[in-house]
Design a protein around this motif. Structure first.
Motif, PDB file in Angstrom:
ATOM      1  N   HIS A  55       0.823  -1.123   0.167  1.00 28.93           N
ATOM      2  CA  HIS A  55      -0.090   0.078  -0.243  1.00 28.93           C
ATOM      3  C   HIS A  55       0.999   1.113   0.095  1.00 28.93           C
ATOM      4  O   HIS A  55       1.914   1.299   0.611  1.00 28.93           O
ATOM      5  CB  HIS A  55      -0.899   0.002   1.189  1.00 28.93           C
ATOM      6  N   ARG A  56       0.507   2.247  -0.555  1.00 26.32           N
ATOM      7  CA  ARG A  56       0.992   3.558  -0.508  1.00 26.32           C
ATOM      8  C   ARG A  56       0.736   4.541   0.767  1.00 26.32           C
ATOM      9  O   ARG A  56       1.494   5.309   0.910  1.00 26.32           O
ATOM     10  CB  ARG A  56       0.620   4.223  -1.706  1.00 26.32           C
ATOM     11  N   TYR A  57      -0.288   4.208   1.232  1.00 27.58           N
ATOM     12  CA  TYR A  57      -0.838   4.726   2.336  1.00 27.58           C
ATOM     13  C   TYR A  57      -0.824   3.985   3.677  1.00 27.58           C
ATOM     14  O   TYR A  57      -1.731   2.907   3.352  1.00 27.58           O
ATOM     15  CB  TYR A  57      -2.060   5.521   2.149  1.00 27.58           C
ATOM     16  N   VAL A  58      -0.087   4.048   4.649  1.00 26.73           N
ATOM     17  CA  VAL A  58       0.035   3.143   5.691  1.00 26.73           C
ATOM     18  C   VAL A  58      -0.362   3.852   7.005  1.00 26.73           C
ATOM     19  O   VAL A  58       0.446   4.834   7.353  1.00 26.73           O
ATOM     20  CB  VAL A  58       1.310   2.391   5.645  1.00 26.73           C
ATOM     21  N   LYS A  59      -1.202   3.432   7.813  1.00 28.12           N
ATOM     22  CA  LYS A  59      -1.419   3.947   9.202  1.00 28.12           C
ATOM     23  C   LYS A  59      -0.884   2.591  10.068  1.00 28.12           C
ATOM     24  O   LYS A  59      -1.683   1.637   9.986  1.00 28.12           O
ATOM     25  CB  LYS A  59      -2.662   4.522   9.450  1.00 28.12           C
ATOM     26  N   ILE A  60       0.054   3.008  10.881  1.00 30.70           N
ATOM     27  CA  ILE A  60       0.236   1.979  11.989  1.00 30.70           C
ATOM     28  C   ILE A  60      -0.699   1.806  12.911  1.00 30.70           C
ATOM     29  O   ILE A  60      -1.144   3.018  13.239  1.00 30.70           O
ATOM     30  CB  ILE A  60       2.024   2.198  12.552  1.00 30.70           C
ATOM     31  N   PRO A  61      -1.159   0.752  13.220  1.00 33.17           N
ATOM     32  CA  PRO A  61      -2.450   0.912  14.368  1.00 33.17           C
ATOM     33  C   PRO A  61      -1.896   1.394  15.724  1.00 33.17           C
ATOM     34  O   PRO A  61      -0.972   1.186  15.973  1.00 33.17           O
ATOM     35  CB  PRO A  61      -2.590  -0.645  14.490  1.00 33.17           C
ATOM     36  N   ILE A  87       1.492   7.121   8.718  1.00 32.05           N
ATOM     37  CA  ILE A  87       1.199   7.667   9.880  1.00 32.05           C
ATOM     38  C   ILE A  87       1.580   6.807  11.027  1.00 32.05           C
ATOM     39  O   ILE A  87       1.271   5.760  11.213  1.00 32.05           O
ATOM     40  CB  ILE A  87      -0.476   7.721   9.902  1.00 32.05           C
ATOM     41  N   LEU A  88       2.172   7.493  12.132  1.00 31.62           N
ATOM     42  CA  LEU A  88       2.640   6.796  13.492  1.00 31.62           C
ATOM     43  C   LEU A  88       1.400   6.654  14.236  1.00 31.62           C
ATOM     44  O   LEU A  88       0.788   7.496  14.379  1.00 31.62           O
ATOM     45  CB  LEU A  88       3.998   7.523  13.936  1.00 31.62           C
ATOM     46  N   PRO A  89       1.442   5.735  15.190  1.00 30.69           N
ATOM     47  CA  PRO A  89       0.434   5.677  16.277  1.00 30.69           C
ATOM     48  C   PRO A  89       0.454   6.794  17.263  1.00 30.69           C
ATOM     49  O   PRO A  89       1.760   7.363  17.313  1.00 30.69           O
ATOM     50  CB  PRO A  89       0.913   4.354  17.142  1.00 30.69           C
ATOM     51  N   SER A  90      -0.604   7.100  17.830  1.00 30.83           N
ATOM     52  CA  SER A  90      -0.711   8.338  18.654  1.00 30.83           C
ATOM     53  C   SER A  90       0.169   8.068  19.788  1.00 30.83           C
ATOM     54  O   SER A  90       0.487   9.108  20.617  1.00 30.83           O
ATOM     55  CB  SER A  90      -2.162   8.725  18.889  1.00 30.83           C
ATOM     56  N   HIS A  91       0.748   7.019  20.413  1.00 31.44           N
ATOM     57  CA  HIS A  91       1.216   6.700  21.601  1.00 31.44           C
ATOM     58  C   HIS A  91       2.499   6.309  21.199  1.00 31.44           C
ATOM     59  O   HIS A  91       3.264   6.188  22.215  1.00 31.44           O
ATOM     60  CB  HIS A  91       0.826   5.190  22.139  1.00 31.44           C
ATOM     61  N   THR A  92       3.354   6.645  20.039  1.00 36.99           N
ATOM     62  CA  THR A  92       4.641   6.615  19.830  1.00 36.99           C
ATOM     63  C   THR A  92       5.546   7.178  20.654  1.00 36.99           C
ATOM     64  O   THR A  92       5.319   8.365  21.104  1.00 36.99           O
ATOM     65  CB  THR A  92       4.911   7.008  18.288  1.00 36.99           C
ATOM     66  N   LYS A  93       6.624   6.389  21.289  1.00 42.86           N
ATOM     67  CA  LYS A  93       7.535   6.909  22.259  1.00 42.86           C
ATOM     68  C   LYS A  93       8.839   6.601  21.764  1.00 42.86           C
ATOM     69  O   LYS A  93       9.600   7.524  22.143  1.00 42.86           O
ATOM     70  CB  LYS A  93       7.298   6.338  23.585  1.00 42.86           C
ATOM     71  N   ARG A  94       9.000   5.739  20.916  1.00 42.94           N
ATOM     72  CA  ARG A  94      10.398   5.472  20.307  1.00 42.94           C
ATOM     73  C   ARG A  94      10.305   5.147  18.789  1.00 42.94           C
ATOM     74  O   ARG A  94       9.450   4.066  18.606  1.00 42.94           O
ATOM     75  CB  ARG A  94      11.175   4.442  21.360  1.00 42.94           C
ATOM     76  N   ILE A  95      11.215   5.637  18.089  1.00 40.48           N
ATOM     77  CA  ILE A  95      11.535   5.145  16.793  1.00 40.48           C
ATOM     78  C   ILE A  95      13.050   4.951  16.911  1.00 40.48           C
ATOM     79  O   ILE A  95      14.022   5.152  16.870  1.00 40.48           O
ATOM     80  CB  ILE A  95      11.321   6.465  15.501  1.00 40.48           C
ATOM     81  N   GLY A  96      12.932   3.580  16.228  1.00 42.19           N
ATOM     82  CA  GLY A  96      14.245   2.849  16.146  1.00 42.19           C
ATOM     83  C   GLY A  96      15.412   3.043  15.197  1.00 42.19           C
ATOM     84  O   GLY A  96      15.045   3.821  14.222  1.00 42.19           O
ATOM     85  N   ILE A 111       3.486  12.265  12.821  1.00 44.78           N
ATOM     86  CA  ILE A 111       4.072  11.767  14.186  1.00 44.78           C
ATOM     87  C   ILE A 111       3.214  12.422  15.004  1.00 44.78           C
ATOM     88  O   ILE A 111       2.836  13.581  14.878  1.00 44.78           O
ATOM     89  CB  ILE A 111       5.598  11.921  14.147  1.00 44.78           C
ATOM     90  N   PRO A 112       3.057  12.127  15.959  1.00 43.28           N
ATOM     91  CA  PRO A 112       2.251  12.562  17.273  1.00 43.28           C
ATOM     92  C   PRO A 112       3.152  13.991  17.582  1.00 43.28           C
ATOM     93  O   PRO A 112       4.378  13.641  17.830  1.00 43.28           O
ATOM     94  CB  PRO A 112       2.370  11.404  18.467  1.00 43.28           C
ATOM     95  N   ALA A 113       2.355  14.813  18.259  1.00 42.62           N
ATOM     96  CA  ALA A 113       3.021  15.958  18.595  1.00 42.62           C
ATOM     97  C   ALA A 113       3.352  15.752  20.188  1.00 42.62           C
ATOM     98  O   ALA A 113       2.831  16.123  21.045  1.00 42.62           O
ATOM     99  CB  ALA A 113       2.107  16.984  18.656  1.00 42.62           C
ATOM    100  N   SER A 114       4.208  14.716  20.531  1.00 43.10           N
ATOM    101  CA  SER A 114       4.763  14.635  21.839  1.00 43.10           C
ATOM    102  C   SER A 114       6.135  14.125  21.917  1.00 43.10           C
ATOM    103  O   SER A 114       6.978  13.862  20.653  1.00 43.10           O
ATOM    104  CB  SER A 114       3.851  13.094  22.379  1.00 43.10           C
ATOM    105  N   GLU A 115       6.657  13.907  23.085  1.00 39.04           N
ATOM    106  CA  GLU A 115       8.175  13.445  23.082  1.00 39.04           C
ATOM    107  C   GLU A 115       8.615  12.107  22.236  1.00 39.04           C
ATOM    108  O   GLU A 115       7.815  11.213  22.775  1.00 39.04           O
ATOM    109  CB  GLU A 115       8.601  13.778  24.345  1.00 39.04           C
ATOM    110  N   ILE A 116       9.377  12.175  21.438  1.00 37.02           N
ATOM    111  CA  ILE A 116       9.707  10.769  20.988  1.00 37.02           C
ATOM    112  C   ILE A 116      11.241  10.719  20.910  1.00 37.02           C
ATOM    113  O   ILE A 116      11.927  11.615  20.810  1.00 37.02           O
ATOM    114  CB  ILE A 116       9.266  10.793  19.420  1.00 37.02           C
ATOM    115  N   LEU A 117      11.709   9.493  21.411  1.00 39.22           N
ATOM    116  CA  LEU A 117      13.065   9.125  21.150  1.00 39.22           C
ATOM    117  C   LEU A 117      13.411   8.624  19.952  1.00 39.22           C
ATOM    118  O   LEU A 117      12.940   7.542  19.381  1.00 39.22           O
ATOM    119  CB  LEU A 117      13.576   8.106  22.067  1.00 39.22           C
ATOM    120  N   GLY A 133       3.993  15.910   9.371  1.00 38.45           N
ATOM    121  CA  GLY A 133       3.088  16.526  10.180  1.00 38.45           C
ATOM    122  C   GLY A 133       2.947  16.222  11.507  1.00 38.45           C
ATOM    123  O   GLY A 133       3.282  14.844  11.984  1.00 38.45           O
ATOM    124  N   LEU A 134       2.340  16.959  12.202  1.00 40.50           N
ATOM    125  CA  LEU A 134       2.245  16.532  13.640  1.00 40.50           C
ATOM    126  C   LEU A 134       0.759  16.356  14.064  1.00 40.50           C
ATOM    127  O   LEU A 134      -0.209  16.933  13.492  1.00 40.50           O
ATOM    128  CB  LEU A 134       2.725  17.795  14.487  1.00 40.50           C
TER     129      LEU A 134
END
Length: 173
Positions: A55-61, A87-96, A111-117, A133-134
Motif C-alpha cells: 500500500h502507498r498509504y499506511v497507518k500503523i495501528p 502515519i505513526l501511532p498516537s502513543h509512539t514513544k520511540r523510533i528505532g 508523527i504524534p506531537a509528543s516527545e519521541i526518542l 505532520g504533527l
C-alpha cells in the motif's frame, strides 16, 4: 478475561500472563493495509518490528488487542519502497535505528506531537520526504503545523550522522 456487553475486560493476571508468554514472541497483526509484525515490549506495550504490504498509504495501528503501540523498532520499515505516506501511532514513544531508512517513495510522515526518542539515521535516504505532520492527541493532523517550509533543513539534519546524534525530540514546552 471475561466479556461484558461485547467489551473485553482483562484482570491484572490475564495481562501479566499474556505479557510474560508473548514478550519475546514475534506475532502478526493483519489489517486492510498489510501485515504488521510485533512483539510485546518490557513495559507491556507493543513494538512494531516489521511490515509486509504494497500500500502507498499506511497507518500503523494505535493498538493491537487493546494494547498501545509505542515503539517502531530498528529497521521495521527499512527499504519499503512503495509507501508514500506513513502515519505513526498516537502513543509512539520511540523510533528505532534505521526504522524508515531507504523508503525512497516516502513523501509524508505524520508523527504524534509528543516527545519521541529518535534512533540513528531513522530517515536516512528518504529523498522525496517533503512533509512532516504533527498529530494531536486524538490522532488528527494539526493542519497548520505541517512544516513543509522547514522540511528540507530538518531532513538534512536528521539524515546526516555528523549533524544529528539520536536524542529525544518533541514539542516545545
Amino acid at each position: 478475561m471475561f466479556t461484558e456487553s461485547n467489551v473485553l475486560i482483562y484482570n491484572d493476571e490475564d495481562v501479566k500472563s499474556k505479557f510474560l508468554t508473548q514478550r519475546m514472541s514475534i506475532m502478526q497483526y493483519e489489517n486492510l493495509q498489510g501485515i504488521f509484525t510485533y512483539q510485546f515490549d518490557t513495559d507491556s506495550t507493543i513494538a512494531i518490528t516489521g511490515y509486509e504490504g504494497n500500500h502507498r498509504y499506511v497507518k500503523i495501528p494505535d493498538e493491537i488487542d487493546q494494547v498501545p503501540v509505542t515503539i517502531v523498532e530498528n529497521k521495521a520499515f527499512l527499504s519499503q519502497k512503495n509507501i508514500e505516506k506513513l502515519i505513526l501511532p498516537s502513543h509512539t514513544k520511540r523510533i528505532g535505528d534505521w526504522a524508515f531508512a531507504h523508503m525512497t517513495e516516502l513523501t509524508t510522515l505524520e508523527i504524534p506531537a509528543s516527545e519521541i526518542l529518535l534512533g540513528k539515521q531513522a530517515l536516512m535516504d528518504c529523498p522525496k520526504l517533503e512533509e512532516i505532520g504533527l498529530l494531536n492527541p486524538a490522532g488528527d493532523s494539526y493542519e497548520d503545523l505541517f512544516i513543509p517550509h522547514y522540511t528540507a533543513s530538518i531532513m538534512q539534519v536528521l539524515k546526516d550522522p555528523l549533524l544529528f546524534t539520536p536524542q529525544t525530540v518533541g514539542t516545545p514546552e
